[in-house]
Design an enzyme around this catalytic site. Sequence first.
Site, short mmCIF file in Angstrom:
data_model
loop_
_atom_site.label_atom_id
_atom_site.label_comp_id
_atom_site.label_asym_id
_atom_site.label_seq_id
_atom_site.Cartn_x
_atom_site.Cartn_y
_atom_site.Cartn_z
N LYS A 1 -6.31 -2.34 6.12
CA LYS A 1 -4.88 -2.63 5.97
C LYS A 1 -4.73 -3.85 5.05
CE LYS A 1 -3.30 0.69 8.52
NZ LYS A 1 -2.57 1.77 7.87
N SER B 1 -3.12 9.71 7.94
CA SER B 1 -2.39 8.78 7.06
C SER B 1 -1.06 9.37 6.62
CB SER B 1 -3.24 8.44 5.84
OG SER B 1 -2.43 7.78 4.88
N ARG C 1 -7.79 -2.50 -1.62
CA ARG C 1 -7.55 -1.40 -0.68
C ARG C 1 -7.94 -0.04 -1.27
NH1 ARG C 1 -1.99 -2.24 2.28
NH2 ARG C 1 -2.91 -0.64 3.61
N ASP D 1 0.35 -0.17 13.19
CA ASP D 1 0.83 -1.44 12.65
C ASP D 1 1.14 -2.46 13.75
OD1 ASP D 1 0.55 -0.45 10.12
OD2 ASP D 1 2.68 -0.02 9.81
N GLY E 1 0.84 -1.20 0.00
CA GLY E 1 0.00 0.00 0.00
C GLY E 1 0.87 1.25 0.00
C1 S3P Z 1 2.91 3.72 6.35
C2 S3P Z 1 1.85 4.36 6.95
C3 S3P Z 1 0.77 3.66 7.63
C4 S3P Z 1 1.16 2.23 7.97
C5 S3P Z 1 1.81 1.53 6.82
C6 S3P Z 1 3.07 2.26 6.40
C7 S3P Z 1 3.92 4.52 5.65
O1 S3P Z 1 -0.35 3.61 6.75
O2 S3P Z 1 0.03 1.52 8.40
O3 S3P Z 1 2.15 0.20 7.17
O4 S3P Z 1 4.99 3.99 5.29
O5 S3P Z 1 3.66 5.71 5.43
P1 S3P Z 1 -1.40 4.84 6.62
O6 S3P Z 1 -0.67 5.99 6.10
O7 S3P Z 1 -2.44 4.35 5.65
O8 S3P Z 1 -1.96 5.04 7.98
#
Ligand code: S3P
Length: 436
Positions: A343, A164, A120, A316, A92
Amino acid sequence: MNLFAKSSTSISGEVVCPGDKSISQRALILGSILNEDISIEGFLNGEDPISTANALNAIGSSITVNGTSVSIKKRHIPFKKPTTEVDLGNSGTGMRLMMGLISSLDIEATLIGDESLTKRPMLRMANPLNDMGATISCSEGKPPVKIYPGKVIDNFTYEMPIASAQVKSGIILSALAANKNVTVIEKHPTRNHTERMISHFHGNIESIPYKAGNKIIYSPSKLIPSKSYRVVGDFSSAAFLIVAGLIAKESNIVIKNVGLNPTRCGLIDVLKSMGGSIEIKNEKVISYEEVGDIHVRSSALKGVSISGDVIPNIIDEIPILSIAAAFAEGETSISDAEELRVKESDRLQAISDGLIKINVSHQLYNDGIKITGSSQDIVDSAEIDSHGDHRIAMSFLIASLRSTNGVFVKDCKNIFTSFPHFIEVMKTLGIDVDER
Ligand code: S3P
């Protein structure tokens, strides 16, 4: 790949934490934008960062990965349209950050992912980028994501409706690649690796406390590369080992080189408030990120209640916190965590399904879970489904430390996305995990 973790009562030893997944991916992207010969050390050679490296190479970067070392060579031509669809696998972060970068490159690209990533939500990233001047479409809000040439505007301001770091970073990277000013407002603080890495490369970025969160202001600036960027260890991976050390009957373990950025390691305070014996030693700063060694000993844990601002900081780690809660006396209540539903799996459902299989009583809510723990061991464990989610798989394998007959978890292949040497590290500590 299915894994079986035998029950073990005593664990000990010293292990080195694998490189940070979020930071490794950002270093690849910023390194590619920088466009100078640079190297990255301590890189997480896991499937997610490799997907991001492949995606960058598909648009013209020249990235070579050799173990935990990466070399990025100067490009002599502009970024280019990829010849095929760009596959971000399970990542993601990879997809959302690449949406930000590609949206300003004046090229067309289609981003796809695996079964989990295809489910997602991507509008959280596509909508603000489109408001910023990009042209991005999704399929019912999900991948495939099609990016067309667009014109990113100057002085865009975006107040994020959700907490986020991926969305924040996607917007900043888009502005950075397009040489435009941008302001992002976050209502709750989220991980700030992008901001810190831009500062490390002497970029013009400021984060000002604003209401309960931050206002992040980026102004166009020439980034100055340092020859080498060192990635610190991933706190989210260390979290599995920390909880293993706390719940094991006898333990004395050290995890070296763990990233301790305060926007990431809220779990330490949560576990300490549950009675966990956790000590941090050798603290230093590497590449604008705090790092240290974590010493953990067996602890009698008690339940705790968490909600609000701390949630983005431990988002996480909630799967493994749920395992700590299962062996803590009393109730642990987690709320304001509905983000867990989108997630790599619906993590609240996946945690609940796993807890049912190990007979831990709990109540599932739309935005959280209440777990009634006890210091009793698990006697029987039915097969646990990881839902294809690396963090769910590793969490329930750690629960084997408090089982009489071991724990079997189905579909663990995605552990390789974030913690490729998980099995070896478990064995070093004295936890027998094998394929079955
Ligand atoms: C991340 C941000 C978080 C986290 C993901 C990694 C990142 O997600 O859950 O594992 O590297 O910026 P969100 O930005 O969707 O909260």
